[in-house]
Every structure is written in structure tokens, then in C-alpha cells.
Design a protein around this motif. Structure first.
Motif, PDB file in Angstrom:
ATOM      1  N   ARG A 166     -24.837   9.969   0.401  1.00 57.43           N
ATOM      2  CA  ARG A 166     -23.414   9.684   0.216  1.00 57.43           C
ATOM      3  C   ARG A 166     -23.172   8.261  -0.297  1.00 57.43           C
ATOM      4  NH1 ARG A 166     -22.687  14.498   0.690  1.00 57.43           N
ATOM      5  NH2 ARG A 166     -21.880  15.551   2.507  1.00 57.43           N
ATOM      6  N   GLY A 167     -24.052   7.355   0.042  1.00 59.33           N
ATOM      7  CA  GLY A 167     -23.906   5.979  -0.460  1.00 59.33           C
ATOM      8  C   GLY A 167     -23.969   5.936  -1.977  1.00 59.33           C
ATOM      9  N   TRP A 168     -24.895   6.701  -2.545  1.00 61.25           N
ATOM     10  CA  TRP A 168     -24.995   6.744  -4.012  1.00 61.25           C
ATOM     11  C   TRP A 168     -23.764   7.400  -4.619  1.00 61.25           C
ATOM     12  CZ3 TRP A 168     -28.122   3.743  -6.426  1.00 61.25           C
ATOM     13  CH2 TRP A 168     -29.326   3.368  -5.838  1.00 61.25           C
ATOM     14  N   ALA A 169     -23.261   8.432  -3.969  1.00 60.16           N
ATOM     15  CA  ALA A 169     -22.060   9.114  -4.458  1.00 60.16           C
ATOM     16  C   ALA A 169     -20.852   8.167  -4.388  1.00 60.16           C
ATOM     17  CB  ALA A 169     -21.788  10.381  -3.654  1.00 60.16           C
ATOM     18  N   PHE A 170     -20.756   7.396  -3.318  1.00 58.72           N
ATOM     19  CA  PHE A 170     -19.667   6.432  -3.172  1.00 58.72           C
ATOM     20  C   PHE A 170     -19.753   5.364  -4.261  1.00 58.72           C
ATOM     21  CE2 PHE A 170     -17.633   2.714  -1.179  1.00 58.72           C
ATOM     22  CZ  PHE A 170     -16.385   3.271  -0.922  1.00 58.72           C
ATOM     23  N   LEU A 171     -20.960   4.862  -4.513  1.00 60.72           N
ATOM     24  CA  LEU A 171     -21.155   3.873  -5.573  1.00 60.72           C
ATOM     25  C   LEU A 171     -20.794   4.463  -6.935  1.00 60.72           C
ATOM     26  CD1 LEU A 171     -22.151   1.093  -6.538  1.00 60.72           C
ATOM     27  CD2 LEU A 171     -24.456   2.089  -6.666  1.00 60.72           C
ATOM     28  N   ALA A 172     -21.181   5.709  -7.174  1.00 60.58           N
ATOM     29  CA  ALA A 172     -20.843   6.364  -8.443  1.00 60.58           C
ATOM     30  C   ALA A 172     -19.332   6.484  -8.603  1.00 60.58           C
ATOM     31  CB  ALA A 172     -21.494   7.745  -8.514  1.00 60.58           C
ATOM     32  N   GLY A 173     -18.625   6.808  -7.528  1.00 60.80           N
ATOM     33  CA  GLY A 173     -17.170   6.901  -7.584  1.00 60.80           C
ATOM     34  C   GLY A 173     -16.524   5.558  -7.877  1.00 60.80           C
ATOM     35  N   LEU A 174     -17.038   4.491  -7.244  1.00 67.33           N
ATOM     36  CA  LEU A 174     -16.500   3.156  -7.512  1.00 67.33           C
ATOM     37  C   LEU A 174     -16.722   2.749  -8.967  1.00 67.33           C
ATOM     38  CD1 LEU A 174     -17.519   1.136  -4.316  1.00 67.33           C
ATOM     39  CD2 LEU A 174     -15.222   1.837  -5.012  1.00 67.33           C
ATOM     40  N   LEU A 175     -17.931   3.004  -9.464  1.00 74.41           N
ATOM     41  CA  LEU A 175     -18.224   2.666 -10.854  1.00 74.41           C
ATOM     42  C   LEU A 175     -17.362   3.472 -11.819  1.00 74.41           C
ATOM     43  CD1 LEU A 175     -22.118   2.342 -10.763  1.00 74.41           C
ATOM     44  CD2 LEU A 175     -20.443   0.507 -11.051  1.00 74.41           C
ATOM     45  N   CYS A 176     -17.156   4.744 -11.515  1.00 69.87           N
ATOM     46  CA  CYS A 176     -16.321   5.595 -12.363  1.00 69.87           C
ATOM     47  C   CYS A 176     -14.876   5.094 -12.378  1.00 69.87           C
ATOM     48  CB  CYS A 176     -16.389   7.031 -11.866  1.00 69.87           C
ATOM     49  SG  CYS A 176     -15.425   8.177 -12.859  1.00 69.87           S
ATOM     50  N   GLY A 177     -14.335   4.758 -11.213  1.00 70.27           N
ATOM     51  CA  GLY A 177     -12.967   4.250 -11.144  1.00 70.27           C
ATOM     52  C   GLY A 177     -12.813   2.933 -11.877  1.00 70.27           C
ATOM     53  N   PHE A 178     -13.771   2.042 -11.698  1.00 72.61           N
ATOM     54  CA  PHE A 178     -13.746   0.748 -12.380  1.00 72.61           C
ATOM     55  C   PHE A 178     -13.848   0.958 -13.894  1.00 72.61           C
ATOM     56  CE2 PHE A 178     -15.842  -3.260 -13.743  1.00 72.61           C
ATOM     57  CZ  PHE A 178     -14.845  -4.127 -13.348  1.00 72.61           C
ATOM     58  N   GLY A 179     -14.761   1.821 -14.312  1.00 70.01           N
ATOM     59  CA  GLY A 179     -14.923   2.110 -15.738  1.00 70.01           C
ATOM     60  C   GLY A 179     -13.688   2.744 -16.344  1.00 70.01           C
ATOM     61  N   ASN A 180     -13.043   3.653 -15.605  1.00 70.79           N
ATOM     62  CA  ASN A 180     -11.819   4.274 -16.107  1.00 70.79           C
ATOM     63  C   ASN A 180     -10.707   3.251 -16.273  1.00 70.79           C
ATOM     64  OD1 ASN A 180     -12.458   6.970 -16.563  1.00 70.79           O
ATOM     65  ND2 ASN A 180     -12.225   7.487 -14.415  1.00 70.79           N
ATOM     66  N   GLY A 181     -10.569   2.370 -15.303  1.00 74.67           N
ATOM     67  CA  GLY A 181      -9.556   1.322 -15.409  1.00 74.67           C
ATOM     68  C   GLY A 181      -9.768   0.447 -16.626  1.00 74.67           C
ATOM     69  N   LEU A 182     -11.012   0.044 -16.848  1.00 74.84           N
ATOM     70  CA  LEU A 182     -11.315  -0.769 -18.024  1.00 74.84           C
ATOM     71  C   LEU A 182     -11.111   0.014 -19.316  1.00 74.84           C
ATOM     72  CD1 LEU A 182     -14.478  -2.708 -16.809  1.00 74.84           C
ATOM     73  CD2 LEU A 182     -12.149  -3.569 -17.073  1.00 74.84           C
ATOM     74  N   GLN A 183     -11.447   1.310 -19.285  1.00 77.32           N
ATOM     75  CA  GLN A 183     -11.259   2.128 -20.482  1.00 77.32           C
ATOM     76  C   GLN A 183      -9.775   2.236 -20.829  1.00 77.32           C
ATOM     77  OE1 GLN A 183     -12.390   6.202 -20.173  1.00 77.32           O
ATOM     78  NE2 GLN A 183     -12.013   6.613 -22.324  1.00 77.32           N
ATOM     79  N   PHE A 184      -8.919   2.386 -19.823  1.00 76.29           N
ATOM     80  CA  PHE A 184      -7.490   2.488 -20.087  1.00 76.29           C
ATOM     81  C   PHE A 184      -6.948   1.179 -20.658  1.00 76.29           C
ATOM     82  CE2 PHE A 184      -7.365   5.741 -16.468  1.00 76.29           C
ATOM     83  CZ  PHE A 184      -7.757   6.745 -17.342  1.00 76.29           C
ATOM     84  N   MET A 185      -7.405   0.059 -20.123  1.00 75.48           N
ATOM     85  CA  MET A 185      -6.965  -1.226 -20.669  1.00 75.48           C
ATOM     86  C   MET A 185      -7.468  -1.407 -22.097  1.00 75.48           C
ATOM     87  SD  MET A 185      -7.110  -3.861 -17.492  1.00 75.48           S
ATOM     88  CE  MET A 185      -8.388  -3.172 -16.484  1.00 75.48           C
ATOM     89  N   GLY A 186      -8.713  -0.986 -22.353  1.00 75.24           N
ATOM     90  CA  GLY A 186      -9.244  -1.036 -23.720  1.00 75.24           C
ATOM     91  C   GLY A 186      -8.508  -0.101 -24.645  1.00 75.24           C
ATOM     92  N   GLY A 187      -8.097   1.056 -24.130  1.00 80.91           N
ATOM     93  CA  GLY A 187      -7.322   2.002 -24.926  1.00 80.91           C
ATOM     94  C   GLY A 187      -5.977   1.447 -25.327  1.00 80.91           C
ATOM     95  N   GLN A 188      -5.363   0.681 -24.431  1.00 78.74           N
ATOM     96  CA  GLN A 188      -4.083   0.066 -24.756  1.00 78.74           C
ATOM     97  C   GLN A 188      -4.265  -0.975 -25.856  1.00 78.74           C
ATOM     98  OE1 GLN A 188      -2.304  -2.313 -21.666  1.00 78.74           O
ATOM     99  NE2 GLN A 188      -0.236  -1.840 -22.378  1.00 78.74           N
TER     100      GLN A 188
END
Length: 186
Positions: A103-125
Motif C-alpha cells: 500500500r505504501g507504493w500505491a500511496f506514493l503512486a497516487g501522490l505522484l499522479c496527483g502532483f503530475g496532474n496538477g502540473l499538467q493542468f498548469m502547463g495546459g493553461q
């Protein structure tokens, strides 16, 4: 059998290729509609709003996106715990909460995905959502990790390797075309 126990043989392999392809196709449709929908939510809604109503900012749209992902994930996970697909064994919320193996790896993957999505949205703007999606390159990155880290496609046919190489080549061409077109945009 409780959730998280490793089965001696995987009951999923060979169960239903058609079901797997249908799920994959549906996921592809959802992902292909995501970027245009987000672009409409943040950039192209000016003609549909009444005068004086502000349009969504990227940060507000990202909040709604994250909140809806959270709700849908809870609903789907609970549904699949008690009603699994492909004749997998049923589980329970209690068994799920007791099993923390990996579950630790899954939690880390979720954090990285959320962080990456946030940056992608800012880059998209800043650069446009097509450019932000192209740079993310999820199929290429996941294929790369699958081949290098997990040994997928090992002992595959020449045809499979030709398809993998052509996918990489087409992506490189697409990014080149996108970069060349950026000089023509206002």
C-alpha cells in the motif's frame, strides 16, 4: 480467500479477452475525452456563460476533477471489493484495511499522479492542453517502464518489437509536428 492473498495461478489470465478489450477501449474513450472536456471547462466556455459570470480557473477545475476522482474511486473500489469481475474472489472493506502489503507504493503512486496532474493542468493553461498531454506521454512512459523495469514483452515476436518501435517513432513525429505548429498559433 481474503483480499491481497497471492493465488497459486492467476484466475484472470485467459478468462475473457473480449471483456478485457472492451474495458480497455472504454478507458481509452474516457481518456481521449478528458483533455477536450478540461479545455472546455477552463478556456472555451466564454460564449456559453452569462455576462459577468467568471469562467473556471485551472485551479478550480482541478479541485472539481480531484474531488470527482476521489468519489468515483471510492464507489468503484467498494463495488469491486464486494462484486469482483472475472470470477475473482470476493473481499471486504475490513480485509482491505488489514492488508497493507504494497500500500505504501500505491500511496506514493497516487501522490505522484496527483502532483503530475496538477502540473499538467498548469502547463495546459500556459501552453495548451494538447501540448501538455503530448508531453505527458503516458503510453510511452508506461511502456518504457514495463519493458525496462518489469521485463514485459520479453521473448516477444519481432512484430511486437516493430510495433513498439513504430509507436515511439510516431510519438516523436507527433511531438515534432506539434512543436512546428506552435509558431503559427497566436
Amino acid at each position: 480467500m481474503e483480499f491481497g492473498q497471492i493465488l497459486p495461478t492467476s484466475p484472470v489470465l485467459g478468462k475473457s479477452t473480449l471483456v478485457g478489450l472492451a474495458i480497455t477501449f472504454f478507458a481509452g474513450v474516457c481518456f481521449s475525452l478528458f483533455s477536450p472536456a478540461f479545455n472546455l471547462a477552463t478556456n472555451d466556455q466564454w460564449h456559453t456563460l452569462k455576462k459577468g459570470v467568471p469562467h473556471l480557473t485551472v485551479y478550480t477545475a482541478f479541485f472539481y476533477f480531484s474531488a470527482s476522482c476521489f468519489v468515483v474511486a471510492i464507489i468503484l473500489n467498494l463495488t469491486f471489493l464486494y462484486h469482483p469481475v472475472l470470477n475473482l474472489p470476493k473481499s471486504s472493506l475490513k480485509a482491505y484495511l488489514r492488508d497493507w502489503d504494497g500500500r505504501g507504493w500505491a500511496f506514493l503512486a497516487g501522490l505522484l499522479c496527483g502532483f503530475g496532474n496538477g502540473l499538467q493542468f498548469m502547463g495546459g493553461q500556459a501552453a495548451g492542453y494538447a501540448a501538455a498531454d503530448a508531453v505527458q506521454a503516458l503510453p510511452l512512459v508506461s511502456t518504457f517502464w514495463g519493458v525496462v523495469l518489469f521485463g514485459e514483452y520479453r521473448k516477444s515476436s519481432r512484430r511486437t518489437y516493430a510495433l513498439l518501435c513504430s509507436m515511439l517513432l510516431m510519438f516523436i513525429v507527433a511531438v515534432g509536428v506539434l512543436m512546428a505548429s506552435s509558431g503559427h498559433r497566436k
